[in-house]
Design a protein around this motif. Structure first.
Motif, PDB file in Angstrom:
ATOM      1  N   GLN A  86       0.821  -1.219  -0.004  1.00 34.59           N
ATOM      2  CA  GLN A  86      -0.033   0.009  -0.133  1.00 34.59           C
ATOM      3  C   GLN A  86       0.758   1.194   0.147  1.00 34.59           C
ATOM      4  O   GLN A  86       0.607   2.327  -0.643  1.00 34.59           O
ATOM      5  CB  GLN A  86      -0.973  -0.043   1.122  1.00 34.59           C
ATOM      6  N   TYR A  87       2.142   1.079   0.516  1.00 35.09           N
ATOM      7  CA  TYR A  87       2.972   2.430   0.687  1.00 35.09           C
ATOM      8  C   TYR A  87       4.065   2.387   0.018  1.00 35.09           C
ATOM      9  O   TYR A  87       5.055   3.137   0.032  1.00 35.09           O
ATOM     10  CB  TYR A  87       3.377   2.531   2.237  1.00 35.09           C
ATOM     11  N   GLY A  88       3.867   1.487  -1.220  1.00 32.03           N
ATOM     12  CA  GLY A  88       4.895   1.526  -2.221  1.00 32.03           C
ATOM     13  C   GLY A  88       6.491   0.708  -2.027  1.00 32.03           C
ATOM     14  O   GLY A  88       7.334   1.085  -2.432  1.00 32.03           O
ATOM     15  N   GLU A  89       6.156  -0.046  -0.673  1.00 28.42           N
ATOM     16  CA  GLU A  89       7.556  -0.593  -0.291  1.00 28.42           C
ATOM     17  C   GLU A  89       7.362  -2.102  -0.705  1.00 28.42           C
ATOM     18  O   GLU A  89       6.440  -2.734  -1.220  1.00 28.42           O
ATOM     19  CB  GLU A  89       7.470  -0.904   1.243  1.00 28.42           C
ATOM     20  N   ASP A  90       8.478  -2.854  -0.642  1.00 25.79           N
ATOM     21  CA  ASP A  90       8.845  -4.174  -1.005  1.00 25.79           C
ATOM     22  C   ASP A  90       8.040  -4.928  -0.024  1.00 25.79           C
ATOM     23  O   ASP A  90       8.560  -5.163   0.915  1.00 25.79           O
ATOM     24  CB  ASP A  90      10.059  -4.590  -1.381  1.00 25.79           C
ATOM     25  N   PRO A  91       7.043  -5.897  -0.356  1.00 25.56           N
ATOM     26  CA  PRO A  91       6.246  -6.751   0.754  1.00 25.56           C
ATOM     27  C   PRO A  91       7.319  -7.585   1.015  1.00 25.56           C
ATOM     28  O   PRO A  91       7.099  -8.303   2.081  1.00 25.56           O
ATOM     29  CB  PRO A  91       5.339  -7.321  -0.191  1.00 25.56           C
ATOM     30  N   ASP A  92       8.265  -8.052   0.167  1.00 30.39           N
ATOM     31  CA  ASP A  92       9.120  -9.245   0.587  1.00 30.39           C
ATOM     32  C   ASP A  92      10.158  -8.762   1.704  1.00 30.39           C
ATOM     33  O   ASP A  92      10.879  -9.615   2.564  1.00 30.39           O
ATOM     34  CB  ASP A  92      10.047  -9.569  -0.614  1.00 30.39           C
ATOM     35  N   GLU A  93      10.169  -7.780   2.206  1.00 31.05           N
ATOM     36  CA  GLU A  93      10.727  -7.098   3.254  1.00 31.05           C
ATOM     37  C   GLU A  93      10.031  -7.426   4.553  1.00 31.05           C
ATOM     38  O   GLU A  93      10.798  -7.282   5.634  1.00 31.05           O
ATOM     39  CB  GLU A  93      11.053  -5.398   3.097  1.00 31.05           C
ATOM     40  N   ALA A  94       9.070  -7.804   4.512  1.00 33.00           N
ATOM     41  CA  ALA A  94       8.024  -8.093   5.813  1.00 33.00           C
ATOM     42  C   ALA A  94       8.756  -9.212   6.306  1.00 33.00           C
ATOM     43  O   ALA A  94       8.887 -10.239   5.697  1.00 33.00           O
ATOM     44  CB  ALA A  94       6.528  -8.346   5.500  1.00 33.00           C
ATOM     45  N   GLN A  95       8.577  -9.435   7.860  1.00 29.48           N
ATOM     46  CA  GLN A  95       9.296 -10.486   8.431  1.00 29.48           C
ATOM     47  C   GLN A  95       8.282 -11.080   9.566  1.00 29.48           C
ATOM     48  O   GLN A  95       7.569 -10.016  10.254  1.00 29.48           O
ATOM     49  CB  GLN A  95      10.692 -10.069   9.124  1.00 29.48           C
ATOM     50  N   PRO A  96       8.358 -12.227   9.814  1.00 30.58           N
ATOM     51  CA  PRO A  96       7.500 -12.524  10.966  1.00 30.58           C
ATOM     52  C   PRO A  96       7.728 -11.924  12.288  1.00 30.58           C
ATOM     53  O   PRO A  96       9.048 -11.912  12.507  1.00 30.58           O
ATOM     54  CB  PRO A  96       7.706 -14.074  10.886  1.00 30.58           C
ATOM     55  N   ARG A  97       6.833 -11.601  12.818  1.00 27.30           N
ATOM     56  CA  ARG A  97       6.953 -10.943  14.353  1.00 27.30           C
ATOM     57  C   ARG A  97       6.966 -12.180  15.414  1.00 27.30           C
ATOM     58  O   ARG A  97       6.522 -13.054  15.227  1.00 27.30           O
ATOM     59  CB  ARG A  97       5.895 -10.036  14.538  1.00 27.30           C
ATOM     60  N   PRO A  98       7.691 -12.086  16.636  1.00 26.21           N
ATOM     61  CA  PRO A  98       7.817 -12.946  17.387  1.00 26.21           C
ATOM     62  C   PRO A  98       6.237 -13.163  18.070  1.00 26.21           C
ATOM     63  O   PRO A  98       5.560 -12.246  17.973  1.00 26.21           O
ATOM     64  CB  PRO A  98       8.612 -12.389  18.685  1.00 26.21           C
ATOM     65  N   GLU A  99       6.198 -14.437  18.178  1.00 27.65           N
ATOM     66  CA  GLU A  99       4.540 -14.994  18.611  1.00 27.65           C
ATOM     67  C   GLU A  99       4.248 -13.995  19.903  1.00 27.65           C
ATOM     68  O   GLU A  99       2.969 -13.681  19.870  1.00 27.65           O
ATOM     69  CB  GLU A  99       4.731 -16.410  19.179  1.00 27.65           C
ATOM     70  N   PRO A 100       5.096 -13.540  20.801  1.00 32.11           N
ATOM     71  CA  PRO A 100       4.227 -12.923  22.130  1.00 32.11           C
ATOM     72  C   PRO A 100       3.847 -11.526  21.621  1.00 32.11           C
ATOM     73  O   PRO A 100       2.952 -10.971  22.123  1.00 32.11           O
ATOM     74  CB  PRO A 100       5.796 -12.890  23.090  1.00 32.11           C
ATOM     75  N   GLN A 101       4.737 -11.034  20.568  1.00 33.84           N
ATOM     76  CA  GLN A 101       4.308  -9.818  20.078  1.00 33.84           C
ATOM     77  C   GLN A 101       2.765  -9.654  19.353  1.00 33.84           C
ATOM     78  O   GLN A 101       1.975  -9.059  19.530  1.00 33.84           O
ATOM     79  CB  GLN A 101       5.412  -9.109  19.044  1.00 33.84           C
ATOM     80  N   VAL A 102       2.740 -10.911  18.563  1.00 28.25           N
ATOM     81  CA  VAL A 102       1.559 -11.090  17.878  1.00 28.25           C
ATOM     82  C   VAL A 102       0.407 -11.371  18.643  1.00 28.25           C
ATOM     83  O   VAL A 102      -0.852 -11.059  18.424  1.00 28.25           O
ATOM     84  CB  VAL A 102       1.635 -12.071  16.670  1.00 28.25           C
ATOM     85  N   GLU A 103       0.601 -12.245  19.741  1.00 23.61           N
ATOM     86  CA  GLU A 103      -0.401 -12.538  20.528  1.00 23.61           C
ATOM     87  C   GLU A 103      -0.817 -11.371  21.616  1.00 23.61           C
ATOM     88  O   GLU A 103      -2.021 -11.840  21.989  1.00 23.61           O
ATOM     89  CB  GLU A 103       0.065 -13.843  21.464  1.00 23.61           C
ATOM     90  N   ASN A 104      -0.116 -10.520  21.695  1.00 28.65           N
ATOM     91  CA  ASN A 104      -0.692  -9.425  22.524  1.00 28.65           C
ATOM     92  C   ASN A 104      -1.175  -8.124  22.056  1.00 28.65           C
ATOM     93  O   ASN A 104      -1.482  -7.305  22.633  1.00 28.65           O
ATOM     94  CB  ASN A 104       0.528  -9.080  23.276  1.00 28.65           C
ATOM     95  N   TYR A 105      -1.323  -8.555  20.651  1.00 31.02           N
ATOM     96  CA  TYR A 105      -2.171  -7.233  19.928  1.00 31.02           C
ATOM     97  C   TYR A 105      -3.700  -7.248  20.550  1.00 31.02           C
ATOM     98  O   TYR A 105      -4.394  -8.244  20.831  1.00 31.02           O
ATOM     99  CB  TYR A 105      -2.137  -7.448  18.423  1.00 31.02           C
ATOM    100  N   LEU A 106      -4.210  -5.994  20.507  1.00 31.50           N
ATOM    101  CA  LEU A 106      -5.604  -6.041  20.915  1.00 31.50           C
ATOM    102  C   LEU A 106      -6.227  -5.787  19.716  1.00 31.50           C
ATOM    103  O   LEU A 106      -5.919  -4.984  18.703  1.00 31.50           O
ATOM    104  CB  LEU A 106      -5.717  -4.559  21.832  1.00 31.50           C
ATOM    105  N   GLN A 107      -7.544  -6.514  19.765  1.00 34.58           N
ATOM    106  CA  GLN A 107      -8.238  -6.438  18.419  1.00 34.58           C
ATOM    107  C   GLN A 107      -9.249  -5.311  18.534  1.00 34.58           C
ATOM    108  O   GLN A 107      -9.728  -5.011  19.616  1.00 34.58           O
ATOM    109  CB  GLN A 107      -9.196  -7.965  18.267  1.00 34.58           C
TER     110      GLN A 107
END
Length: 77
Positions: free
Chosen positions: A56-77
């Motif tokens: 969406q912001y014109g960046e390379d999607p292949d630069e995205a990296q999986p985030r650590p599980e604790p970080q992802v699991e603690n997101y608020l919906q």
């Protein structure tokens, strides 16, 4: 991994989760596997969202990296 591979892996995890949940009583190992499936699936969905945002912001999607599980699991919906 590209988007197609990520989404394919998510589908595999969902199918495995359904098989495990439909099997009735669960052993401790099955409950641990269900937790792992949920965590892996959440990380993959986060990765898809990162890739979409980079595109969406014109960046390379292949630069995205999986985030650590604790970080992802603690997101608020």
């Amino acid at each position: 991994m590209d988007d197609k591979e990520i989404r394919g892996r998510i589908e595999e995890l969902v199918e495995e989760e359904h098989r495990l949940r439909d099997s009735g009583e669960h052993t401790e190992e099955q409950r641990a596997r269900l937790r792992q499936i949920e965590e892996d699936r959440d990380q993959l969905w986060d990765l898809i969202r990162q890739r979409d945002a980079k595109r969406q912001y014109g960046e390379d999607p292949d630069e995205a990296q999986p985030r650590p599980e604790p970080q992802v699991e603690n997101y608020l919906q």
